[in-house]
Enzyme design. Structure first.
Site, mmCIF file in Angstrom:
data_model
loop_
_atom_site.group_PDB
_atom_site.id
_atom_site.type_symbol
_atom_site.label_atom_id
_atom_site.label_comp_id
_atom_site.label_asym_id
_atom_site.label_seq_id
_atom_site.Cartn_x
_atom_site.Cartn_y
_atom_site.Cartn_z
ATOM 1 C CD GLU A 50 -2.987 -0.847 -0.082
ATOM 2 O OE1 GLU A 50 -2.993 0.251 -0.666
ATOM 3 O OE2 GLU A 50 -3.683 -1.819 -0.450
ATOM 4 C CE1 TYR A 133 -6.689 2.869 -0.183
ATOM 5 C CE2 TYR A 133 -4.315 3.028 0.138
ATOM 6 C CZ TYR A 133 -5.412 2.403 -0.410
ATOM 7 O OH TYR A 133 -5.245 1.289 -1.177
ATOM 8 C CG ASP A 151 -7.529 4.270 -3.796
ATOM 9 O OD1 ASP A 151 -8.760 4.273 -4.067
ATOM 10 O OD2 ASP A 151 -6.722 3.492 -4.331
#
Ligand code: SF4
Length: 366
Positions: A50, A133, A151
């Site tokens: 991520e 996020y 996102d």
């Protein structure tokens, strides 16, 4: 006709919510891409992926992810690596504060949480570099918590699905979308649902050419129903990057080249590069270097401009000129400078802008 704005208080009916869940998850089960970070639910792997995927495309990330995980297969391995090793493994991905924050945060997980990535939102959100996020992505994908992970892809899909004209550059819009996602996310497959929305945004509901006819949630899409999907999302234009002219110093002594460790804060913090000076208005590049040498209290013979190139950062555009010089006397240099042989030059981690300067000087990474 433009649909009316949806208010933040508006609720999604249970029928719509269940329909979106089912159709999206059924589609995801067959259409999802086989990506290396989807092999298991290890929170460390998901975390690394991520962070890498922020500002960077999936295709670019895959080889970096595989290389990073082979060097640092566990959170413990990353926590005990040196700063130089970690930054080197990130070299070329850019936005280096991401990896520095990740490194700091995994050390904190080792020290404070016994090496286990926290499972609660307040704790994980305190880790360096873990914003709303990333926290939502890790908690939902690794631990199946029903927490939204919003996102750019998710904002695009949801502004279209619900025909929202709010400016997605605003934090208030992200929060509004988080509230909408929270109403739709299923508790039994929270991680898959978040990933399915992102996948839809990446594969079908793409920025300029959404393929609505292939879309699994077309039946619920207000943007499609009103034929406004291409007008969405609304995003106020960011300011264009500021142009800055800089001189990069190519200082050589025999077979050695001088490199500089940049300051610990600001642009390209803590990265290796060439000494870099801003040019003043109307100043030729050699004069900039002569001024800088005098400010540094150094003597060197300037042999001339070796090349020019441009590099764009998110808020800045550097118009760079590489100027070569050779010191003629023994002298002491600033503490963040270091002489390295040409052979060993590329053993250090440099941001792209300095790799371009090396290319100007005929030095390329193999
Ligand atoms: Fe996006 Fe079109 Fe699907 Fe709506 S129908 S979510 S605009 S791809």
């Amino acid at each position: 006709m433009k649909p009316t704005k949806m208010s933040s208080a508006e609720e999604i009916t249970a029928e719509v919510s269940e329909g979106i869940q089912q159709d999206l998850l059924t589609w995801y089960d067959t259409a999802k891409r086989d990506l290396p970070w989807r092999q298991n639910q290890d929170p460390y792997r998901i975390w690394v992926s991520e962070i890498m995927l922020q500002q960077t495309r999936v295709d670019t990330v895959i080889p970096y992810f595989e290389n990073f995980l082979s060097q640092f297969p566990t959170l413990e391995a990353l926590a005990s690596a040196s700063d130089g090793e970690v930054v080197k493994a990130w070299e070329g991905l850019g936005y280096y504060s991401r990896v520095r924050n990740l490194h700091t945060a995994v050390k904190e997980v080792m020290a404070e949480y016994g090496g286990v990535v926290p499972q609660e939102l307040p704790a994980i959100s305190k880790l360096k570099g873990v914003g709303p996020y990333t926290a939502g992505a890790i908690l939902s994908i690794a631990y199946n918590k029903s927490i939204p992970a919003v996102d750019g892809n998710v904002m695009r899909v949801f502004t279209r699905l619900f025909a929202l004209y709010d400016d997605i550059a605003k934090v208030s819009t992200r929060k509004k979308i988080e509230q909408l996602v929270a109403q739709v996310i299923p508790s039994e497959r929270a991680g898959d649902f978040n990933q399915a929305v992102m996948e839809l945004g990446a594969m079908i509901c793409t920025p300029s050419s959404p393929q609505c006819l292939l879309c699994p949630v077309q039946a619920y899409c207000r943007g499609f129903a009103h034929n406004v999907e291409r007008d969405l999302p609304v995003k106020k234009k960011a300011k264009p990057p500021v142009h800055v002219s800089v001189v990069m110093v190519w200082l050589t002594r025999g077979d050695q080249i001088l490199i500089e460790k940049r300051p610990d804060t600001g642009l390209l913090a803590g990265m290796w590069g060439l000494p870099t000076i801003e040019r003043q208005e109307g100043e030729v590049a050699e004069a900039t270097l002569a001024r800088a040498l005098s400010e540094w209290g150094l003597e060197a013979v300037i042999s001339g401009v070796k090349g020019q190139f441009e590099h764009v950062f998110s808020h800045r555009r550097w118009m760079s000129t590489v100027v070569a010089a050779t010191p003629q006397v023994e002298q002491s240099y600033p503490s963040r400078w270091m002489w390295v042989t040409k052979e060993r030059l590329l053993e250090y981690a440099y941001p792209k802008v300095y790799q371009k300067a090396f290319q100007v000087m005929g030095i390329n990474r193999k």
